[in-house]
Each structure stands twice: as structure tokens, then as C-alpha cells.
Design a protein around this motif. Structure first.
Motif, short mmCIF file in Angstrom:
data_model
loop_
_atom_site.label_atom_id
_atom_site.label_comp_id
_atom_site.label_asym_id
_atom_site.label_seq_id
_atom_site.Cartn_x
_atom_site.Cartn_y
_atom_site.Cartn_z
N ALA A 102 0.83 -1.20 0.00
CA ALA A 102 0.00 0.00 0.00
C ALA A 102 0.87 1.26 0.00
N ILE A 103 1.96 1.23 0.75
CA ILE A 103 2.86 2.38 0.81
C ILE A 103 3.45 2.66 -0.58
N LYS A 104 3.95 1.62 -1.23
CA LYS A 104 4.55 1.79 -2.55
C LYS A 104 3.54 2.38 -3.55
N ARG A 105 2.35 1.82 -3.55
CA ARG A 105 1.34 2.30 -4.52
C ARG A 105 0.94 3.74 -4.25
N PHE A 106 0.83 4.09 -2.97
CA PHE A 106 0.40 5.44 -2.61
C PHE A 106 1.46 6.47 -3.01
N VAL A 107 2.74 6.12 -2.79
CA VAL A 107 3.82 7.02 -3.19
C VAL A 107 3.86 7.14 -4.71
N ALA A 108 3.68 6.03 -5.41
CA ALA A 108 3.69 6.06 -6.88
C ALA A 108 2.56 6.92 -7.44
N MET A 109 1.50 7.08 -6.67
CA MET A 109 0.39 7.94 -7.09
C MET A 109 0.69 9.42 -6.88
N LEU B 260 11.12 -0.02 -9.24
CA LEU B 260 12.26 0.77 -9.71
C LEU B 260 12.61 0.40 -11.16
N ALA B 261 12.55 -0.89 -11.46
CA ALA B 261 12.86 -1.34 -12.82
C ALA B 261 11.85 -0.83 -13.83
N ARG B 262 10.59 -0.72 -13.43
CA ARG B 262 9.53 -0.24 -14.34
C ARG B 262 9.43 1.27 -14.38
N GLY B 263 10.17 1.97 -13.52
CA GLY B 263 10.12 3.42 -13.50
C GLY B 263 8.93 3.98 -12.75
N GLU B 264 8.24 3.16 -11.99
CA GLU B 264 7.09 3.63 -11.23
C GLU B 264 7.53 4.40 -9.98
N LEU B 265 8.71 4.08 -9.49
CA LEU B 265 9.31 4.79 -8.36
C LEU B 265 10.76 5.10 -8.71
N VAL B 266 11.31 6.10 -8.03
CA VAL B 266 12.70 6.50 -8.24
C VAL B 266 13.41 6.46 -6.90
N ARG B 267 14.60 5.87 -6.90
CA ARG B 267 15.41 5.84 -5.68
C ARG B 267 16.35 7.05 -5.66
N VAL B 268 16.38 7.70 -4.50
CA VAL B 268 17.28 8.84 -4.31
C VAL B 268 18.20 8.51 -3.14
N HIS B 269 19.49 8.67 -3.34
CA HIS B 269 20.46 8.31 -2.31
C HIS B 269 20.49 9.36 -1.20
N VAL B 270 20.40 8.90 0.05
CA VAL B 270 20.50 9.76 1.23
C VAL B 270 21.62 9.18 2.10
N PRO B 271 22.83 9.76 2.05
CA PRO B 271 23.98 9.15 2.76
C PRO B 271 23.73 8.91 4.24
#
Length: 306
Positions: A225-232, A248-259
Motif C-alpha cells: 500500500a505504501i509503494k502504490r500510494f507514493v507512486a500515485m 524501480l525497474a519499471r520506473g514507477e518509483l525512483v530511488r534517491v540516495h541519502v547518505p
């Protein structure tokens, strides 16, 4: 009475006499007679008409014959069933996992089902905090955890290395950034899992350490549910990397690096230290090890020292 006595009893009936039964069983006739006599003493009734040379049964003998045949048949069925269990032609495997760790199991179960198609598998969804208890009370045989249980009665093996990732939808302003600092996240709205967990506590501690607000305006009951809600387009999230590989592979979400939010996690396969694992569980552990060797990182197979 024992099964060997019943076996002798049925041999006398089938061979229609004590001497022929003795020959079939490779015993002496007195030994056969002694066995039948002891059986009659235990039952308290004569089983054969003594006036007959062909092993004519009394009423008690007729009644016992039916039960003796059933019991010996059950022995044969039990022997066959145990042999099938050893050869993995049957059996049952009961594993406890939560929504996250269950994803690790999928490729392993795929291989296990190919090798052992007749073994039934039940993966029970459980709270990670309760899995050690379930293992100890033997309600499950294997459990998946992200922490090493302190109980010395349990044995853990690291099977997968994962990390927590910060994800946004592709339209989010941060999606264009390769790296951001944790203090840039103070104004973001985080979608959070509503189950208290060590990971949630760790994230809260990191935000407090860096004096950054952590705004958890929406709490949801599942990672899906979290993933889908963020993707929306609703806020951002911190989730286990294993859970967002496809998005991530389908481009529905994007990963951003936070050190500052580098959180590494190990998935552990846990079972009781004492006692014997079932043949199905032993076979499953072999598949886990094989998958690790064939695929390499992030899969692994590393027993944790007690």
C-alpha cells in the motif's frame, strides 16, 4: 499383543495349519504353537478349534482376524508413507514470515517446488516479534527474521543482504536528484508502516540525530500500500530495497540516495537448534544454499555464531 503375534496368527490361517505356517515363517512348529498360545492367553479366548488340523477359527478367532488384517495393513501403509517422506514424495513444510521477508522466499520456493513438487508448503504471515516464540513452541519449523533472536535455542543463518532505500514518484522534485541530505527531507510527507518495528525506531533515531523533522502524516498497513500510494504522487517513503525492485525497474518509483540514511539489513533463516528437522526442511535448506551459490550477492548463506 504385538504385530509379530498377529502376523503369526494370520500365517496359520492362510497356510491352514501350524506346520505350514512354521515353514513359511522359517520357524519351528513349537515356536508357532507357543506364539498362538500366548496370544490366546492375552486375549482370554481360544482362537482355533483344537479338534481341527486345518486351523479352523473360533468365533473369537474370526473376530480377531479382521482386526489383525487391518493392523498389518496399517503397518504397511505407515512404512510406505515414511519411505515417501524420506524420498520427498510427500511431506509438509511450515514457514513463518512477514510481508517483507516473504519476498525473499519466492525465488527459493520456486526452485524448491521444482525439485520437491509433492511437498506441501505453508508460508504463514506473522509478526516478526512473534516468530521466535512460534519456532520454540513448534507451531512452525522455519522462520524468516531481520534480527538475530537472543534465545540460544534458536539457530540463525544469514541468507540475504538488503538495505533501506528512499523512494519518490517520478514526478517528485527530488526524483531528479542523485543524492540529497537528510536535512532536505524535513518538509517531506512520509508514508509509514503502522506496525512498530526496529526499522521504524532506527529511522526515527536517525532523524532525531540530525535534528530533522520526520513527518509521518499517513500510516498504512502494508508495504504494498505504501509503494502504490507514493507512486500515485503522495509523499515519499523509506522501504526495504527488496520490496521495490520491480517498481524501480519499471520506473514507477525512483530511488534517491541519502547518505545519512544508510541502513543495512540481513535476512535470517531461523530454526530450532535442538531436535531434528523434517526431511522437507532439510531439503529446503539445501535449496537456500544452492540459490545463494548460483546467484551470489545479495543472496548469501552464512551461519551466525551463537
Amino acid at each position: 499383543m504385538d504385530l509379530s503375534q498377529l502376523e503369526t496368527f494370520l500365517a496359520v490361517i492362510e497356510e491352514r495349519g501350524f506346520s505350514r505356517a512354521a515353514s513359511r515363517l522359517h520357524r519351528t512348529q513349537p515356536a508357532i504353537s507357543h506364539t498362538i498360545r500366548r496370544l490366546e492367553e492375552e486375549i482370554g479366548e481360544p482362537l482355533f478349534e483344537r479338534s481341527s488340523r486345518e486351523g479352523t477359527l473360533t468365533a473369537a478367532g474370526e473376530l480377531l482376524r479382521e482386526y489383525a488384517q487391518r493392523m498389518l495393513k496399517l503397518r504397511g501403509e505407515a512404512t510406505s508413507a515414511l519411505e515417501e517422506l524420506r524420498s520427498l514424495e510427500r511431506g509438509r513444510l511450515h514457514i513463518a514470515a512477514n510481508e517483507y521477508t516473504c519476498l525473499y522466499l519466492l525465488p527459493v520456493l520456486d526452485e524448491f517446488r521444482r525439485l520437491c513438487p509433492h511437498v506441501s508448503v505453508l508460508v504463514e504471515r506473522a509478526l516478526a516479534s512473534r516468530i521466535p516464540e512460534q519456532l520454540l513452541d513448534r507451531s512452525v519449523e522455519l522462520g524468516m527474521l531481520t534480527f538475530h533472536p537472543p534465545d540460544s535455542q534458536l539457530r540463525s543463518t544469514a541468507v540475504y543482504n538488503d538495505s533501506v532505500v528512499f523512494v519518490v514518484d517520478p514526478r517528485h522534485p527530488l526524483a531528479r536528484e542523485k543524492k540529497v541530505a537528510i536535512r532536505q527531507l524535513g518538509a517531506e510527507s512520509f508514508m509509514a508502516h503502522n506496525v512498530v518495528s526496529p526499522l521504524r525506531r532506527r529511522v526515527i533515531e536517525l532523524f532525531e540525530k540530525h535534528k530533522t523533522p520526520l513527518n509521518m502524516y499517513v500510516e498504512l498497513p502494508s508495504l504494498e500500500a505504501i509503494k502504490r500510494f507514493v507512486a500515485m504522487g503522495n509523499g515519499v517513503a523509506l522501504v526495504p530495497g527488496l520490496t521495490v525492485q520491480q517498481e524501480l525497474a519499471r520506473g514507477e518509483l525512483v530511488r534517491v540516495h541519502v547518505p545519512e540514511l544508510k541502513i543495512e539489513r540481513q535476512l535470517l533463516l531461523v530454526h530450532r537448534r535442538q531436535g531434528t528437522l523434517s526431511h522437507a526442511a532439510e531439503a529446503f535448506l539445501k535449496v537456500v544454499k544452492s540459490v545463494s551459490h548460483e546467484n551470489g550477492a545479495p543472496f548469501c548463506y552464512r551461519p551466525i555464531a551463537p
